[in-house]
Design a protein around this motif. Structure first.
Motif, PDB file in Angstrom:
ATOM      1  N   MET A 102      -8.594   4.809  -2.737  1.00 33.25           N
ATOM      2  CA  MET A 102      -8.440   4.237  -4.015  1.00 33.25           C
ATOM      3  C   MET A 102      -8.895   2.975  -4.412  1.00 33.25           C
ATOM      4  SD  MET A 102      -4.311   5.360  -4.840  1.00 33.25           S
ATOM      5  CE  MET A 102      -3.608   4.437  -3.372  1.00 33.25           C
ATOM      6  N   ALA A 103      -9.726   2.761  -5.275  1.00 34.08           N
ATOM      7  CA  ALA A 103     -10.223   1.525  -5.625  1.00 34.08           C
ATOM      8  C   ALA A 103      -9.340   0.820  -7.185  1.00 34.08           C
ATOM      9  CB  ALA A 103     -11.766   1.731  -6.171  1.00 34.08           C
ATOM     10  N   LEU A 104      -9.214  -0.495  -7.068  1.00 31.97           N
ATOM     11  CA  LEU A 104      -8.474  -1.055  -8.087  1.00 31.97           C
ATOM     12  C   LEU A 104      -9.562  -1.054  -9.444  1.00 31.97           C
ATOM     13  CD1 LEU A 104      -6.993  -4.148  -6.669  1.00 31.97           C
ATOM     14  CD2 LEU A 104      -5.959  -1.971  -6.833  1.00 31.97           C
ATOM     15  N   PHE A 105      -8.890  -0.438 -10.619  1.00 30.70           N
ATOM     16  CA  PHE A 105      -9.494  -0.384 -11.833  1.00 30.70           C
ATOM     17  C   PHE A 105      -9.972  -1.753 -12.229  1.00 30.70           C
ATOM     18  CE2 PHE A 105      -9.517  -0.338 -16.489  1.00 30.70           C
ATOM     19  CZ  PHE A 105     -10.385   0.497 -16.831  1.00 30.70           C
ATOM     20  N   GLY A 106     -11.254  -2.056 -12.765  1.00 30.14           N
ATOM     21  CA  GLY A 106     -11.654  -3.032 -13.122  1.00 30.14           C
ATOM     22  C   GLY A 106     -12.399  -3.784 -11.916  1.00 30.14           C
ATOM     23  N   GLU A 107     -12.017  -3.814 -10.679  1.00 28.20           N
ATOM     24  CA  GLU A 107     -12.674  -4.492  -9.769  1.00 28.20           C
ATOM     25  C   GLU A 107     -14.284  -4.128  -9.456  1.00 28.20           C
ATOM     26  OE1 GLU A 107     -11.722  -6.759  -7.632  1.00 28.20           O
ATOM     27  OE2 GLU A 107      -9.785  -7.006  -8.740  1.00 28.20           O
ATOM     28  N   LYS A 108     -14.963  -5.000  -9.017  1.00 24.96           N
ATOM     29  CA  LYS A 108     -16.452  -4.724  -8.917  1.00 24.96           C
ATOM     30  C   LYS A 108     -16.393  -4.756  -7.168  1.00 24.96           C
ATOM     31  CE  LYS A 108     -18.353  -6.580 -12.997  1.00 24.96           C
ATOM     32  NZ  LYS A 108     -19.231  -7.527 -13.719  1.00 24.96           N
ATOM     33  N   HIS A 143       0.901  -1.366   0.061  1.00 26.25           N
ATOM     34  CA  HIS A 143      -0.088  -0.180  -0.147  1.00 26.25           C
ATOM     35  C   HIS A 143       0.879   1.236   0.146  1.00 26.25           C
ATOM     36  CE1 HIS A 143      -4.336  -1.617   1.076  1.00 26.25           C
ATOM     37  NE2 HIS A 143      -3.419  -2.456   0.650  1.00 26.25           N
ATOM     38  N   LEU A 144       1.978   1.283   0.730  1.00 25.21           N
ATOM     39  CA  LEU A 144       2.820   2.389   0.966  1.00 25.21           C
ATOM     40  C   LEU A 144       3.532   2.477  -0.576  1.00 25.21           C
ATOM     41  CD1 LEU A 144       4.678   1.775   4.486  1.00 25.21           C
ATOM     42  CD2 LEU A 144       2.717   3.478   3.706  1.00 25.21           C
ATOM     43  N   LEU A 145       3.803   1.578  -1.144  1.00 27.24           N
ATOM     44  CA  LEU A 145       4.637   1.683  -2.429  1.00 27.24           C
ATOM     45  C   LEU A 145       3.425   2.026  -3.290  1.00 27.24           C
ATOM     46  CD1 LEU A 145       6.727   0.942  -4.316  1.00 27.24           C
ATOM     47  CD2 LEU A 145       6.001  -1.364  -4.481  1.00 27.24           C
ATOM     48  N   HIS A 146       2.195   1.739  -3.457  1.00 25.34           N
ATOM     49  CA  HIS A 146       1.295   2.069  -4.407  1.00 25.34           C
ATOM     50  C   HIS A 146       1.237   3.620  -4.336  1.00 25.34           C
ATOM     51  CE1 HIS A 146      -2.943   1.839  -6.033  1.00 25.34           C
ATOM     52  NE2 HIS A 146      -2.181   2.442  -6.909  1.00 25.34           N
ATOM     53  N   LYS A 147       1.164   4.294  -3.166  1.00 21.61           N
ATOM     54  CA  LYS A 147       0.998   5.731  -2.960  1.00 21.61           C
ATOM     55  C   LYS A 147       2.241   6.487  -3.337  1.00 21.61           C
ATOM     56  CE  LYS A 147      -0.798   9.518  -1.405  1.00 21.61           C
ATOM     57  NZ  LYS A 147      -1.807  10.206  -2.146  1.00 21.61           N
ATOM     58  N   ALA A 148       3.432   5.864  -3.011  1.00 21.79           N
ATOM     59  CA  ALA A 148       4.694   6.462  -3.268  1.00 21.79           C
ATOM     60  C   ALA A 148       4.889   6.460  -4.798  1.00 21.79           C
ATOM     61  CB  ALA A 148       5.782   5.908  -2.585  1.00 21.79           C
ATOM     62  N   LEU A 149       4.486   5.303  -5.501  1.00 21.66           N
ATOM     63  CA  LEU A 149       4.500   5.222  -7.111  1.00 21.66           C
ATOM     64  C   LEU A 149       3.781   6.380  -7.581  1.00 21.66           C
ATOM     65  CD1 LEU A 149       4.591   2.160  -8.849  1.00 21.66           C
ATOM     66  CD2 LEU A 149       3.054   3.691  -9.820  1.00 21.66           C
ATOM     67  N   LYS A 150       2.596   6.597  -7.266  1.00 23.29           N
ATOM     68  CA  LYS A 150       1.632   7.744  -7.704  1.00 23.29           C
ATOM     69  C   LYS A 150       2.643   9.176  -7.449  1.00 23.29           C
ATOM     70  CE  LYS A 150      -2.963   5.649  -7.863  1.00 23.29           C
ATOM     71  NZ  LYS A 150      -3.053   5.784  -9.452  1.00 23.29           N
ATOM     72  N   GLU A 151       3.016   9.403  -6.338  1.00 17.25           N
ATOM     73  CA  GLU A 151       3.577  10.567  -6.149  1.00 17.25           C
ATOM     74  C   GLU A 151       4.943  10.745  -6.923  1.00 17.25           C
ATOM     75  OE1 GLU A 151       4.650  11.161  -2.114  1.00 17.25           O
ATOM     76  OE2 GLU A 151       2.644  11.559  -1.377  1.00 17.25           O
ATOM     77  N   VAL A 152       5.518   9.760  -7.393  1.00 20.74           N
ATOM     78  CA  VAL A 152       6.880  10.033  -8.159  1.00 20.74           C
ATOM     79  C   VAL A 152       6.448   9.713  -9.551  1.00 20.74           C
ATOM     80  CG1 VAL A 152       9.052   8.851  -8.723  1.00 20.74           C
ATOM     81  CG2 VAL A 152       8.341   8.969  -6.316  1.00 20.74           C
ATOM     82  N   LEU A 153       5.336   8.949 -10.100  1.00 19.68           N
ATOM     83  CA  LEU A 153       5.240   8.836 -11.578  1.00 19.68           C
ATOM     84  C   LEU A 153       4.082   9.578 -11.898  1.00 19.68           C
ATOM     85  CD1 LEU A 153       6.249   5.046 -11.946  1.00 19.68           C
ATOM     86  CD2 LEU A 153       7.905   6.921 -12.361  1.00 19.68           C
ATOM     87  N   GLY A 154       3.401   9.982 -11.011  1.00 19.08           N
ATOM     88  CA  GLY A 154       2.052  10.384 -11.303  1.00 19.08           C
ATOM     89  C   GLY A 154       0.853   9.532 -11.208  1.00 19.08           C
ATOM     90  N   SER A 155      -0.516  10.491 -11.335  1.00 21.00           N
ATOM     91  CA  SER A 155      -1.676   9.580 -10.912  1.00 21.00           C
ATOM     92  C   SER A 155      -2.090   8.717 -11.841  1.00 21.00           C
ATOM     93  CB  SER A 155      -2.728  10.465 -10.580  1.00 21.00           C
ATOM     94  OG  SER A 155      -3.064  11.434 -11.806  1.00 21.00           O
ATOM     95  N   GLN A 156      -1.564   8.837 -13.027  1.00 24.48           N
ATOM     96  CA  GLN A 156      -1.939   7.900 -14.254  1.00 24.48           C
ATOM     97  C   GLN A 156      -1.384   6.290 -14.058  1.00 24.48           C
ATOM     98  OE1 GLN A 156       0.182  10.157 -14.400  1.00 24.48           O
ATOM     99  NE2 GLN A 156       2.101   9.340 -15.196  1.00 24.48           N
ATOM    100  N   SER A 157      -0.458   6.419 -13.188  1.00 24.18           N
ATOM    101  CA  SER A 157       0.229   5.012 -12.847  1.00 24.18           C
ATOM    102  C   SER A 157      -0.666   4.241 -11.798  1.00 24.18           C
ATOM    103  CB  SER A 157       1.479   5.071 -12.364  1.00 24.18           C
ATOM    104  OG  SER A 157       2.208   5.602 -13.345  1.00 24.18           O
ATOM    105  N   ASN A 158      -1.459   3.154 -12.343  1.00 23.40           N
ATOM    106  CA  ASN A 158      -2.143   2.527 -11.794  1.00 23.40           C
ATOM    107  C   ASN A 158      -1.773   0.999 -11.297  1.00 23.40           C
ATOM    108  OD1 ASN A 158      -4.405   4.267 -11.264  1.00 23.40           O
ATOM    109  ND2 ASN A 158      -4.782   4.203 -13.362  1.00 23.40           N
ATOM    110  N   GLN A 159      -2.472   0.233 -10.318  1.00 23.68           N
ATOM    111  CA  GLN A 159      -1.985  -1.001 -10.015  1.00 23.68           C
ATOM    112  C   GLN A 159      -2.431  -1.858 -11.029  1.00 23.68           C
ATOM    113  OE1 GLN A 159      -3.023  -2.213  -6.031  1.00 23.68           O
ATOM    114  NE2 GLN A 159      -2.824  -4.275  -6.455  1.00 23.68           N
ATOM    115  N   ALA A 160      -1.919  -2.856 -11.499  1.00 24.03           N
ATOM    116  CA  ALA A 160      -2.360  -3.753 -12.343  1.00 24.03           C
ATOM    117  C   ALA A 160      -1.932  -5.248 -11.827  1.00 24.03           C
ATOM    118  CB  ALA A 160      -1.472  -3.719 -13.895  1.00 24.03           C
ATOM    119  N   GLY A 161      -1.600  -5.472 -10.672  1.00 25.15           N
ATOM    120  CA  GLY A 161      -1.664  -6.917 -10.096  1.00 25.15           C
ATOM    121  C   GLY A 161      -0.492  -6.991  -9.070  1.00 25.15           C
TER     122      GLY A 161
END
Length: 338
Positions: free
Chosen positions: A105-111, A31-49
């Protein structure tokens, strides 16, 4: 499950606490990495697995382009700073609309259904998640990225370790660094980088001097080889085996031959690492008469167990039978006699 359950039997279920604790540390770190990744690379980077295992974590995300070493270092720094800040990790169950209002944050494609579970790390990272986590980020101890790579079009993967596994990796890296220092005969590892730079400069200088020496040797051979000009059917030719290290040096000799206008045809051969290299060159005047380097090289290459081709003025070939070089060179005269 290692064995099938039997009907009528009584079983005691027990959680492996050590394994469980390792997993929840890696889960919260994800979870921490997911947030850090968005701060560094931008909000367009989303979890894909992702994968949360006892010994490491894996995080796949969408991103077009390469990730720089500086960006990875920044992500790792952010995650560790959040660990050292000892942030509380809380979970609440609420409805999906309230969770969205919280910024989860919700995962894209998840219901998701009406009721969801939210994992909140001090209002810095808020995600919908049903898994287990540490109570405080300081429980993770330390976070270390071990690899980053592309796994598909627009998808990249980061692998990392935490806690004990991160410490063990640091120990292994320090041990390797000490081994390098010993090879360099250095008393401390602090000077390894400077020593490596020094050796790199010395190697580059040695390679440069070696190349210059090889060129001088090739030039000396050229003086001897080019003196032996043969004639057949009003065609002058030079054919010889020379001691040079590769095809590049054969081409350099061909350039000298062309500049000095030594003969109408040139065929050179060399042996390196159990393989044969052949080169043929023909002047433009003889090209007009139908003599082509490509045809010549195809005729003699079988003698060295290989094949080749090229332009009318320059062609080359390689083979696995260097012992056939004398026969290949003898074939030149017969071919020119036509």
């Amino acid at each position: 499950m290692k064995k099938n359950l039997q009907k009528g039997q009584t079983y005691t279920l027990q959680v492996d606490k050590t394994r469980h604790n390792s997993i929840i540390k890696n889960h919260t770190a994800t979870h921490l990495l997911h947030k850090a990744l968005k701060e560094v690379l931008g909000s367009q980077s989303n979890q894909a697995g992702s994968l949360v295992a006892p010994d490491y974590l894996r995080f796949d995300f969408s991103h077009f382009g390469q990730i720089t070493a500086e960006e990875l270092q920044e992500m790792e720094k952010i995650v560790n700073e959040k660990i050292w800040q000892a942030l509380p990790v809380t979970t609440i169950e609420t409805d999906i609309d309230t969770a969205k209002e919280m910024g989860a944050m919700a995962l894209f494609g998840e219901k998701y259904g009406h009721d969801v579970r939210v994992v909140n790390i001090a209002d810095w990272s808020i995600e919908l998640c049903g898994g287990n986590h540490v109570k405080n980020t300081e429980d993770i101890g330390i976070f270390k990225i071990t690899s980053e790579s592309g796994i598909g079009a627009g998808v990249r993967r980061i692998e990392a370790v935490t806690s004990k596994n991160a410490y063990q990796q640091s120990v292994q890296q320090e041990d390797k660094l000490r081994q390098v220092a010993e090879l360099f005969k250095l008393p401390k590892t602090d000077n390894v980088v400077d020593k490596a730079k020094q050796l790199q400069q010395e190697l580059e200088q040695a390679l440069k001097e070696n190349e210059q020496l090889s060129n001088r040797i090739a030039n000396q051979q050229a003086e001897n080889v080019f003196q032996e000009v043969n004639y057949v059917n009003n065609i002058s030719y030079v054919s010889a085996q020379v001691d040079v290290k590769d095809m590049n040096h054969l081409r350099q000799l061909a350039d000298q031959w062309k500049q000095q206008k030594i003969s109408d045809v040139l065929v050179l051969a060399t042996e390196n690492n159990g393989k044969a290299n052949l080169l043929a060159a023909v002047t433009s005047e003889k090209n007009k008469e139908g003599i082509k380097a490509g045809d010549l090289i195809q005729a003699i290459a079988p003698k060295v167990g290989g094949g080749g081709g090229g332009r009318p003025d320059l062609a080359q070939a390689g083979g696995k039978k260097p012992e056939g070089i004398p026969q290949a060179l003898n074939e030149v005269r017969q071919w020119l006699e036509g």
